[in-house]
Design an enzyme around this catalytic site. Structure first.
Site, PDB file in Angstrom:
ATOM      1  N   HIS A  16      31.186  48.344  25.202  1.00 49.04           N
ATOM      2  CA  HIS A  16      31.396  46.976  24.978  1.00 49.04           C
ATOM      3  C   HIS A  16      32.478  46.605  23.996  1.00 49.04           C
ATOM      4  CE1 HIS A  16      28.397  45.535  28.130  1.00 49.04           C
ATOM      5  NE2 HIS A  16      27.794  46.416  27.476  1.00 49.04           N
ATOM      6  N   ASP A  18      35.805  47.611  25.057  1.00 48.91           N
ATOM      7  CA  ASP A  18      37.053  47.596  25.567  1.00 48.91           C
ATOM      8  C   ASP A  18      37.479  46.341  25.559  1.00 48.91           C
ATOM      9  OD1 ASP A  18      35.170  47.036  27.662  1.00 48.91           O
ATOM     10  OD2 ASP A  18      36.286  48.357  29.116  1.00 48.91           O
ATOM     11  N   SER A 111      31.273  54.692  39.306  1.00 43.87           N
ATOM     12  CA  SER A 111      31.278  55.061  40.687  1.00 43.87           C
ATOM     13  C   SER A 111      32.538  54.345  41.114  1.00 43.87           C
ATOM     14  CB  SER A 111      30.360  54.951  41.665  1.00 43.87           C
ATOM     15  OG  SER A 111      29.438  53.699  41.444  1.00 43.87           O
ATOM     16  N   ASP A 156      36.947  52.103  32.258  1.00 47.09           N
ATOM     17  CA  ASP A 156      36.365  53.033  33.558  1.00 47.09           C
ATOM     18  C   ASP A 156      37.633  53.700  33.803  1.00 47.09           C
ATOM     19  OD1 ASP A 156      33.982  52.108  32.625  1.00 47.09           O
ATOM     20  OD2 ASP A 156      33.836  50.532  34.307  1.00 47.09           O
TER      21      ASP A 156
END
Ligand code: GLA
Length: 375
Positions: A16, A18, A111, A156
């Site tokens: 938390h 980014d 994912s 991500d």
């Protein structure tokens, strides 16, 4: 036809941070999403997924923006990437995309970014070889934020594109976002991350409780951080250097949220420093565990299952353990001496069984490569 892969990720530390312009330190997982792609000439995109047999989507590239709400939810990640290339003026003459993969969905292992990034590198190689990594990451992020409706930060997608085998990626998100495509490249550094030579393993414990970004609680945390930054009169919480400065926030909840972000940035830099020096990585263990306490108590994104996995892993001898990803479910990582990994797994499974929780999925990971073509 060729195939491109992009990995899931675990963040060693830096949760938390980014979207607060801070620091992150992910590794790429040896688990990937695959995109097999070939150009078409009819202006249409066909996307199919092995996980969604019988539900392929065929749509004109020119219709992607207008039809966003009508295409199935799963297809918005790959189609969003095509739409985002087109929106940026990159001509896509049509493309076939066949998707497959092994990154567990909802485990907090990214994912969705792995999927978006596999498609993004495929489209770059097929149609736009001049696109930089930085732009590619933004394309994948916009696809998730704007087309799929998942308000992620940059962590991500950066991990999926920029990570290299044997390294953790230290990314300065503010520096990255501000950078141009000038030769000095992006604000990131590859930090050696090789646990094996120290007799260590990184164990992932997937609680099986799905983590979802689209359910609103992640967006709520983002809004709280923006409010905390406004209360402190700074552009982003990244600008606060000392945790003591957060005491100036009147609202107790916002104060806790800010304290997590400020202390977490400090933890990322401390972990990177230790790893960079090549010292025994056991030394990062307590910092990882502190990170978990901060996510649990100050940021309030942990769950009883995540806490149970962390506590049990530590009691069974892990050097450090923490939840990873956005929270409210998903996975834990534990830093464990190789000969103790089996014992940690047994202890966590027993604890989950005793608590009536579903049997967790566990696996050992190494720092693997970022997205690439596999031929
Ligand atoms: C999710 C988001 C990331 C990041 C993490 C928390 O994984 O997609 O951008 O904010 O949560 O660190």
């Amino acid at each position: 036809m060729r195939t491109w892969v992009a990995p899931g990720r675990v963040n060693i530390i830096g949760e938390h941070t980014d979207y607060n312009d801070g620091y992150v330190l992910p590794i790429a997982l040896p688990l990937v999403m695959r995109c097999t792609a070939a150009a078409r000439t009819d202006g249409r995109v066909r996307v199919g997924s092995r996980q969604r047999p019988g539900e392929p989507v065929l749509i004109a590239v020119s219709e992607l923006a207008a039809q966003r709400a009508r295409v199935p939810g799963w297809s918005r990640y790959p189609l969003g990437v095509v739409a985002e290339f087109a929106r940026r003026g990159i001509r896509i003459p049509g493309v076939d995309l066949d998707l497959d993969g092994e990154v567990p969905i909802g485990a907090g292992l990214s994912s969705s970014a792995a999927l978006s990034c596999a498609v993004a590198v495929a489209l770059r190689d097929l149609f736009a070889p001049g696109v930089s990594d930085r732009v590619l990451i933004e394309v994948a992020r916009s696809a998730e934020n704007d087309y799929a409706g998942a308000p992620t930060g940059l962590l991500d997608q950066s991990a999926a594109i920029l990570c290299t085998a044997g390294h953790a990626l230290l990314l300065d998100v503010r520096g990255f976002a501000a950078d141009t495509d000038a030769p000095r490249g992006v604000a990131h550094e590859q930090i050696p991350f090789n646990l094996d030579s120290f007799g260590l393993q990184l164990l992932v414990i997937d609680t099986g409780q799905p983590h979802q970004l689209v359910d609103g609680r992640y967006a709520e945390r983002r809004a709280e951080c923006a409010a905390a930054a406004a209360a402190l009169g700074v552009a982003a919480l990244r600008d606060i250097a000392s945790a003591a400065d957060t005491d100036r926030i009147a609202d107790a909840v916002l104060r806790r949220r800010a304290r997590h972000v400020v202390t977490e940035n400090t933890r990322v830099l401390a972990v990177a420093e230790k790893l960079r020096d090549g010292v025994d990585p056991r030394g990062i263990g307590p910092i990882l565990t502190e990170g978990h306490a901060s996510l649990r108590d100050d940021f309030e994104v942990s769950t009883p299952a995540l806490d149970a996995a962390v506590d049990t892993a530590l009691a069974a001898g892990a050097h450090g353990a923490r939840m990873v990803g956005g929270g409210f479910g998903g996975s834990v990582i534990a830093l464990v001496d190789r000969e103790k990994t089996g014992g940690v797994v047994t202890a966590v499974r027993r604890r989950f069984a005793d608590a009536g929780l579903p049997d967790p999925r566990t696996f050992v990971v190494i720092a693997a490569a970022g997205a690439h073509c596999v031929g």
